[in-house]
Design an enzyme around this catalytic site. Sequence first.
Site, PDB file in Angstrom:
ATOM      1  N   CYS A 288      -3.359   1.459   6.554  1.00  0.00           N
ATOM      2  CA  CYS A 288      -3.852   0.997   7.743  1.00  0.00           C
ATOM      3  C   CYS A 288      -4.313   1.802   8.880  1.00  0.00           C
ATOM      4  CB  CYS A 288      -2.738  -0.127   8.543  1.00  0.00           C
ATOM      5  SG  CYS A 288      -1.555   0.877   8.997  1.00  0.00           S
TER       6      CYS A 288
ATOM      7  N   ASN B 260       0.766  -1.140  -0.101  1.00  0.00           N
ATOM      8  CA  ASN B 260      -0.164  -0.011  -0.095  1.00  0.00           C
ATOM      9  C   ASN B 260       0.753   1.195   0.103  1.00  0.00           C
ATOM     10  OD1 ASN B 260       0.659  -0.920   2.656  1.00  0.00           O
ATOM     11  ND2 ASN B 260      -0.899   0.361   3.637  1.00  0.00           N
TER      12      ASN B 260
ATOM     13  N   GLU C 279       3.211  -4.907  12.544  1.00  0.00           N
ATOM     14  CA  GLU C 279       2.273  -3.654  12.432  1.00  0.00           C
ATOM     15  C   GLU C 279       1.522  -4.562  11.313  1.00  0.00           C
ATOM     16  OE1 GLU C 279       0.343  -1.176  11.660  1.00  0.00           O
ATOM     17  OE2 GLU C 279       1.715  -0.818  10.087  1.00  0.00           O
TER      18      GLU C 279
ATOM     19  N   GLU D 269       7.305   0.392  16.105  1.00  0.00           N
ATOM     20  CA  GLU D 269       8.398   1.049  15.422  1.00  0.00           C
ATOM     21  C   GLU D 269       8.600   2.457  15.538  1.00  0.00           C
ATOM     22  OE1 GLU D 269       6.276   0.023  11.555  1.00  0.00           O
ATOM     23  OE2 GLU D 269       7.868  -1.735  11.372  1.00  0.00           O
TER      24      GLU D 269
HETATM   25  N1  LIG Z   1      -0.588  -2.754   6.930  1.00  0.00           N
HETATM   26  C1  LIG Z   1      -1.574  -3.044   6.781  1.00  0.00           C
HETATM   27  O1  LIG Z   1      -2.495  -3.149   7.631  1.00  0.00           O
HETATM   28  C2  LIG Z   1      -1.828  -3.806   5.713  1.00  0.00           C
HETATM   29  C3  LIG Z   1      -2.887  -4.848   5.506  1.00  0.00           C
HETATM   30  N2  LIG Z   1      -3.498  -5.313   4.581  1.00  0.00           N
HETATM   31  C4  LIG Z   1      -4.573  -6.208   4.442  1.00  0.00           C
HETATM   32  O2  LIG Z   1      -4.205  -7.511   4.110  1.00  0.00           O
HETATM   33  C5  LIG Z   1      -5.090  -7.803   2.857  1.00  0.00           C
HETATM   34  C6  LIG Z   1      -4.331  -8.744   2.127  1.00  0.00           C
HETATM   35  O3  LIG Z   1      -3.291  -8.067   1.418  1.00  0.00           O
HETATM   36  P1  LIG Z   1      -2.092  -8.978   1.158  1.00  0.00           P
HETATM   37  O4  LIG Z   1      -1.121  -8.323   0.054  1.00  0.00           O
HETATM   38  O5  LIG Z   1      -2.417 -10.489   0.939  1.00  0.00           O
HETATM   39  O6  LIG Z   1      -0.913  -8.786   2.468  1.00  0.00           O
HETATM   40  P2  LIG Z   1      -0.064  -9.889   3.108  1.00  0.00           P
HETATM   41  O7  LIG Z   1       0.042  -9.700   4.727  1.00  0.00           O
HETATM   42  O8  LIG Z   1      -0.135 -11.007   2.908  1.00  0.00           O
HETATM   43  O9  LIG Z   1       1.546  -9.105   2.439  1.00  0.00           O
HETATM   44  C7  LIG Z   1       2.166  -8.312   3.090  1.00  0.00           C
HETATM   45  C8  LIG Z   1       3.614  -8.932   2.900  1.00  0.00           C
HETATM   46  O10 LIG Z   1       3.996 -10.062   3.535  1.00  0.00           O
HETATM   47  C9  LIG Z   1       4.349 -11.009   2.622  1.00  0.00           C
HETATM   48  N3  LIG Z   1       3.825 -12.446   3.116  1.00  0.00           N
HETATM   49  C10 LIG Z   1       2.668 -13.191   2.753  1.00  0.00           C
HETATM   50  N4  LIG Z   1       2.834 -14.316   3.500  1.00  0.00           N
HETATM   51  C11 LIG Z   1       3.967 -14.464   3.897  1.00  0.00           C
HETATM   52  C12 LIG Z   1       4.516 -15.508   4.856  1.00  0.00           C
HETATM   53  N5  LIG Z   1       3.803 -16.418   5.035  1.00  0.00           N
HETATM   54  N6  LIG Z   1       5.646 -15.204   5.262  1.00  0.00           N
HETATM   55  C13 LIG Z   1       6.355 -14.127   5.211  1.00  0.00           C
HETATM   56  N7  LIG Z   1       5.849 -13.080   4.432  1.00  0.00           N
HETATM   57  C14 LIG Z   1       4.762 -13.413   3.948  1.00  0.00           C
HETATM   58  C15 LIG Z   1       3.822 -10.581   1.250  1.00  0.00           C
HETATM   59  O11 LIG Z   1       4.532 -10.974   0.115  1.00  0.00           O
HETATM   60  C16 LIG Z   1       4.023  -9.058   1.532  1.00  0.00           C
HETATM   61  O12 LIG Z   1       5.304  -8.701   1.283  1.00  0.00           O
HETATM   62  C17 LIG Z   1      -5.474  -6.655   2.340  1.00  0.00           C
HETATM   63  O13 LIG Z   1      -6.660  -6.867   1.819  1.00  0.00           O
HETATM   64  C18 LIG Z   1      -5.590  -5.882   3.596  1.00  0.00           C
HETATM   65  O14 LIG Z   1      -6.850  -5.855   4.322  1.00  0.00           O
HETATM   66  C19 LIG Z   1      -2.617  -5.415   3.421  1.00  0.00           C
HETATM   67  C20 LIG Z   1      -1.307  -4.629   3.265  1.00  0.00           C
HETATM   68  C21 LIG Z   1      -0.967  -3.627   4.394  1.00  0.00           C
HETATM   69  O1  LIG Z   2       4.528   5.205   9.366  1.00  0.00           O
HETATM   70  C1  LIG Z   2       3.359   5.774   8.834  1.00  0.00           C
HETATM   71  O2  LIG Z   2       3.199   7.109   8.823  1.00  0.00           O
HETATM   72  C2  LIG Z   2       2.424   4.975   8.189  1.00  0.00           C
HETATM   73  C3  LIG Z   2       2.352   3.718   8.061  1.00  0.00           C
HETATM   74  C4  LIG Z   2       1.380   3.228   7.399  1.00  0.00           C
HETATM   75  C5  LIG Z   2       1.228   1.767   7.354  1.00  0.00           C
HETATM   76  O3  LIG Z   2       1.827   0.909   8.234  1.00  0.00           O
HETATM   77  C6  LIG Z   2       0.345   0.955   6.649  1.00  0.00           C
HETATM   78  O4  LIG Z   2      -0.752   1.581   5.991  1.00  0.00           O
HETATM   79  O5  LIG Z   2       0.452  -0.275   6.691  1.00  0.00           O
END
Ligand SMILES: NC(=O)C1=CN([C@@H]2O[C@H](COP(=O)(O)OP(=O)(O)OC[C@H]3O[C@@H](n4cnc5c(N)ncnc54)[C@H](O)[C@@H]3O)[C@@H](O)[C@H]2O)C=CC1
Ligand SMILES: O=C(O)/C=C/C=C(\O)C(=O)O
Length: 483
Positions: free
Chosen positions: A285, A152, A250, A464
């Site tokens: 997030c 994101n 996070e 963090e």
């Molecule tokens: N910071 C946040 O809150 C975020 C939340 N999301 C949420 O997650 C949902 C799914 O998005 P995804 O791209 O599938 O997120 P994800 O959590 O699967 O991916 C984030 C990172 O983790 C890696 N990853 C995935 N599985 C892993 C594993 N088993 N071991 C180590 N690394 C791994 C991915 O390759 C990517 O680099 C989104 O719809 C959203 O709701 C997604 C991105 C950021």
């Molecule tokens: O450090 C910030 O300012 C924002 C962080 C945002 C995320 O970690 C996220 O959207 O996953």
Amino acid sequence: MLSTRLANLIDGRLQAPVDDHWLDVYEPATGAVFAQCPDSTAADIHAAVKAAQKAAPTWAATPVETRASLLHKLADLIEARLDAFAELESRDSGKPVALAKRLDIPRAVSNLRFFAAAIIGWESESHAMEGGAINYTLRHPLGVVGCISPWNLPLYLFTWKIAPALASGNAVVAKPSEITPCTAALLGELSIEAGFPAGVLNIVQGRGPTTGQAIIEHPAIKAISFTGSTRTGASIAATAAPRFKKVSLEMGGKNPAIVFADADLSEENLDTIVRSGFANQGEICLCGSRLLVQHSIYDSFRERYLAKVQALRVGDPQQASTDLGALVSREHFDKVMHCIEQARKEGGRVLCGGGELKLDGRCSEGWFIAPTVIEGLSNDTPTNQQEIFGPVVTLIPFEDEAEAIAIANGTGYGLAASLWTQDLSRAHRLGAQLEFGIVWINCWLLRDLRTPFGGSKQSGVGREGGVEALRFFTEPRNICIRY
Ligand SMILES: NC(=O)C1=CN([C@@H]2O[C@H](COP(=O)(O)OP(=O)(O)OC[C@H]3O[C@@H](n4cnc5c(N)ncnc54)[C@H](O)[C@@H]3O)[C@@H](O)[C@H]2O)C=CC1
Ligand SMILES: O=C(O)/C=C/C=C(\O)C(=O)O
């Protein structure tokens, strides 16, 4: 310059993945493939860890001034290519170029510069004992650490992790999201130009369950800093725990933005409230996806709020006038569309948006969703409990402070809350009661990089930012001397 086939950075060299397998990288605004990224395996991670292990002792012994100046040099190189980075980040993620130029890339530069400065100013702790002894605490780098970042805020969060890890003397094996690999790959190229010693920063591209999992499982990787979904965070925690690795997780949020009747609802503040729901297509997030509004102003607030949301321009991310771009992937687009359908089934009234937006021309096959506002759902519905991570905000009325707090805290997540009121006592009183790691009062996403950043409950483990990050990436050793 970047080729359409991205490379891994291992041992100071740009390399293809050992198995020669590749993943398509899509431009969300057009739905077309525009690059390929390595689909790396455990073999690539092993090579990266080997290089990092070789580099780690010398890097740990390198003076902090040298480490800091390399981080500054990398920041300089990125800053000099601001336009190219912003365009690439936009192409890869679907976000407006203007947003990447204003927010993502400058913040990535700030992350590098901030931790370069922080490491210089970091002090050892010392505790004198009355009985004639003194303690001082050494902080050693951990050796080799893993950094895993999401799609994101690609470069913004990638640098947020690698900068403190490198500044505090660790060698890094980092994996950006396979959905948005491009700007990290370009940073990797520039790290060679900046003069980082071989093996200090390794960037291995690939999928989570394979490349990412190999990082988590590798016995030589002592700590994992992860940002992403709660589900993946749980899986990482389960793998890391029996291996006694440090983890900083996070994860997601279902954040409340709480508007009291006494709030200063100037145009500027209302714009911030709108931004807090829809910035980056709602894919942050920290976005306030539950908008709690005091009953006495609910109708008038809703009218003004909807007018502003409907005025948001969804369009080609390359156009300067665009406020919201495309969602990051077809899969994520489908997820958000499904969430909107679910909200309808739960009895939610869609006040604006509510579906796909079809654009003309270049973007006719892109993944666009109209900014959507829904009302009429109680806080315990799945829509108000699950992270949607898209341009969708629900409106929830409340009567008084007690009800606002009950609704705000009534979630499995605990990342961020924002509170809008001019009553200073209320601001302090509620600030202390909100069960979130971050509480913004009369603002949103106002970031001081020194502050602890992270959440509780299903939003995270650890913090963090500032010295919290430097502590995470180091092991304390206390020396007690009796005299
Ligand atoms: N910071 C946040 O809150 C975020 C939340 N999301 C949420 O997650 C949902 C799914 O998005 P995804 O791209 O599938 O997120 P994800 O959590 O699967 O991916 C984030 C990172 O983790 C890696 N990853 C995935 N599985 C892993 C594993 N088993 N071991 C180590 N690394 C791994 C991915 O390759 C990517 O680099 C989104 O719809 C959203 O709701 C997604 C991105 C950021
Ligand atoms: O450090 C910030 O300012 C924002 C962080 C945002 C995320 O970690 C996220 O959207 O996953």
